[in-house]
Design an enzyme around this catalytic site. Structure first.
Site, mmCIF file in Angstrom:
data_model
loop_
_atom_site.group_PDB
_atom_site.id
_atom_site.type_symbol
_atom_site.label_atom_id
_atom_site.label_comp_id
_atom_site.label_asym_id
_atom_site.label_seq_id
_atom_site.Cartn_x
_atom_site.Cartn_y
_atom_site.Cartn_z
ATOM 1 N N ASP A 69 68.602 -9.670 -10.009
ATOM 2 C CA ASP A 69 67.878 -8.413 -10.232
ATOM 3 C C ASP A 69 68.266 -7.773 -11.559
ATOM 4 O OD1 ASP A 69 70.044 -7.998 -8.522
ATOM 5 O OD2 ASP A 69 68.824 -6.961 -7.015
ATOM 6 N N GLU A 92 64.147 0.835 -10.558
ATOM 7 C CA GLU A 92 65.022 0.918 -9.387
ATOM 8 C C GLU A 92 66.468 0.573 -9.744
ATOM 9 O OE1 GLU A 92 63.809 -1.191 -5.494
ATOM 10 O OE2 GLU A 92 65.627 -2.177 -6.235
ATOM 11 N N ASP A 114 60.220 -2.075 -9.985
ATOM 12 C CA ASP A 114 61.295 -2.660 -9.181
ATOM 13 C C ASP A 114 61.394 -4.100 -9.680
ATOM 14 O OD1 ASP A 114 62.915 -3.853 -7.307
ATOM 15 O OD2 ASP A 114 61.772 -3.186 -5.554
ATOM 16 N N LEU A 116 63.234 -6.744 -9.083
ATOM 17 C CA LEU A 116 63.254 -7.818 -8.089
ATOM 18 C C LEU A 116 63.322 -7.174 -6.710
ATOM 19 C CD1 LEU A 116 63.036 -10.815 -8.616
ATOM 20 C CD2 LEU A 116 65.458 -11.016 -8.196
ATOM 21 N N ASP A 117 62.206 -7.221 -6.015
ATOM 22 C CA ASP A 117 62.148 -6.645 -4.675
ATOM 23 C C ASP A 117 62.481 -7.730 -3.661
ATOM 24 O OD1 ASP A 117 61.282 -4.636 -2.648
ATOM 25 O OD2 ASP A 117 59.811 -6.193 -2.230
ATOM 26 N N GLU A 280 58.292 1.232 -5.231
ATOM 27 C CA GLU A 280 57.806 0.370 -4.147
ATOM 28 C C GLU A 280 56.567 0.964 -3.478
ATOM 29 O OE1 GLU A 280 62.061 -1.624 -2.855
ATOM 30 O OE2 GLU A 280 61.625 0.354 -2.091
#
Ligand code: AHG
Ligand code: MN
Ligand code: MN
Length: 335
Positions: A69, A92, A114, A116-117, A280
């Protein structure tokens, strides 16, 4: 070749529908799509990077091995800091607003993302993704962006989307003219149009929620979930991956409902929320609404919320219109 539509061609053609468009948004999205290809390559090599980097924290090509991430964060920042399209970014992964370096011009857009969710899923080979949204800045042009530029409603998004790094890599985006999906063809290194004008089914047969939280939900949510599991209802199937990106992507294509309601743990009477509004909930809600679905919190429409903090959280109920409306009828105590 005539039937093949690259993301670049699609962007240019959709832009020509808007006489007032300057082409900047198209250029910005094009820069972003390059970052997505770089992240996709790293995600595909996730296990290998560790192996290759075992001694001395560098891999075979000399790159430092880092948490994915963090890596995705850096790739997006470096792809987007110098193009002159952005006045700031919000992520994020960063506590504060991200400034555009002094040496680069400040543009008229702001990017929230974001990187890497679902990153806790990466070690077990489950789909992860990147989520993004773009707003027009509200502060003075030419100056560095401020929090106010990022703190805007989902309704004011000018473009949003996500990339899912799954069995294949897919980019799904909207600029307010429906939702379009592109699949990355790794052999040519291009995102090719594979899902034109995605429409969410009016009703689905799948619900998606972390059911381990049942003891901490409000009664109305508990009753709704009991209802859709009842024999009279069908019952619905459960699917919960734990990557919002993958759970919402499936909901978009198959229909049904995705929920992350408030949890009331250990005497907490206010309740707490997990998902982040800017990175998100709002972008995914925008996509779902652009595809004909509904995005709500239970209390209000998700895209109506005016954020007051960069890392604000909210409850999320989104999906097929009939399913979300049914949830709301329970949540409002009408059933
Ligand atoms: P992230 O990996 O960006 O921190 O996000 C994880 C989020 C979201 O993807 C997912 O829907 C949710 O956390 C899962 O939460 P639970 O493990 O509480 O179900
Ligand atoms: Mn996330
Ligand atoms: Mn994340």
């Amino acid at each position: 070749m005539a039937g093949i539509v690259t993301v670049q061609r699609h962007l240019v053609e959709s832009q020509s529908l808007h006489a007032e468009a300057s082409g900047e948004l198209t250029a910005l999205l094009w820069d972003l799509s390059l970052a997505f290809k770089v992240i996709s390559r790293a995600v595909n090599q996730a296990g290998l990077l560790d192996v290759l980097g075992k001694d001395g924290d560098t891999n075979a090509s000399g790159d430092t091995v880092m948490k994915l991430d963090r890596y995705a964060q850096d790739v997006i920042f470096e792809a987007m800091d110098h193009g002159g399209h952005l006045c700031c970014m919000a992520s994020e992964e960063e506590d504060e607003l991200i400034a555009i370096p002094d040496k680069y011009p400040k543009g008229k857009y702001v990017l929230s993302f974001d990187p890497l969710d679902g990153s806790s899923n990466i070690d077990v080979n489950v789909s992860v993704g990147t989520i993004f949204s773009i707003h027009r800045r509200v502060t003075e042009h030419g100056t560095p962006g401020q929090d106010a530029d990022a703190l805007q409603r989902g309704h004011d998004i000018v473009a949003a989307g996500y990339v899912i790094y799954g069995s294949s890599t897919m980019l799904v985006y909207s600029t307010g003219d429906g939702v379009h999906g592109f699949t990355l063809d790794p052999s040519v290194g291009e995102f090719l149009l594979s899902h034109e004008d995605i429409r969410i089914p009016e009703r689905g047969k799948i619900y998606s929620v972390n059911e381990g939280n049942t003891p901490w939900w409000d009664d109305r949510t508990r009753r709704y979930v009991e209802h859709i599991k009842s024999i009279e209802q069908g019952p619905y199937k459960t699917r919960y991956i734990g990557s919002m990106i993958a759970d919402v992507h499936r909901t978009l294509l198959y229909g049904g409902i995705f929920l992350y309601p408030k949890t009331y743990k250990n005497g907490d009477t206010e309740g707490s929320c997990k998902l982040r509004l800017l990175y998100e909930a709002a972008p995914m809600g925008y996509i779902v609404e652009q595809a004909g679905g509904i995005a709500h919190t239970g209390e209000e429409k998700l895209l109506d919320i005016v954020p007051t903090e960069l890392h604000q959280r909210c409850s999320v109920v989104l999906g097929s219109p009939a399913d979300v409306n049914e949830y709301l009828s329970f949540y409002r105590g009408e059933r």
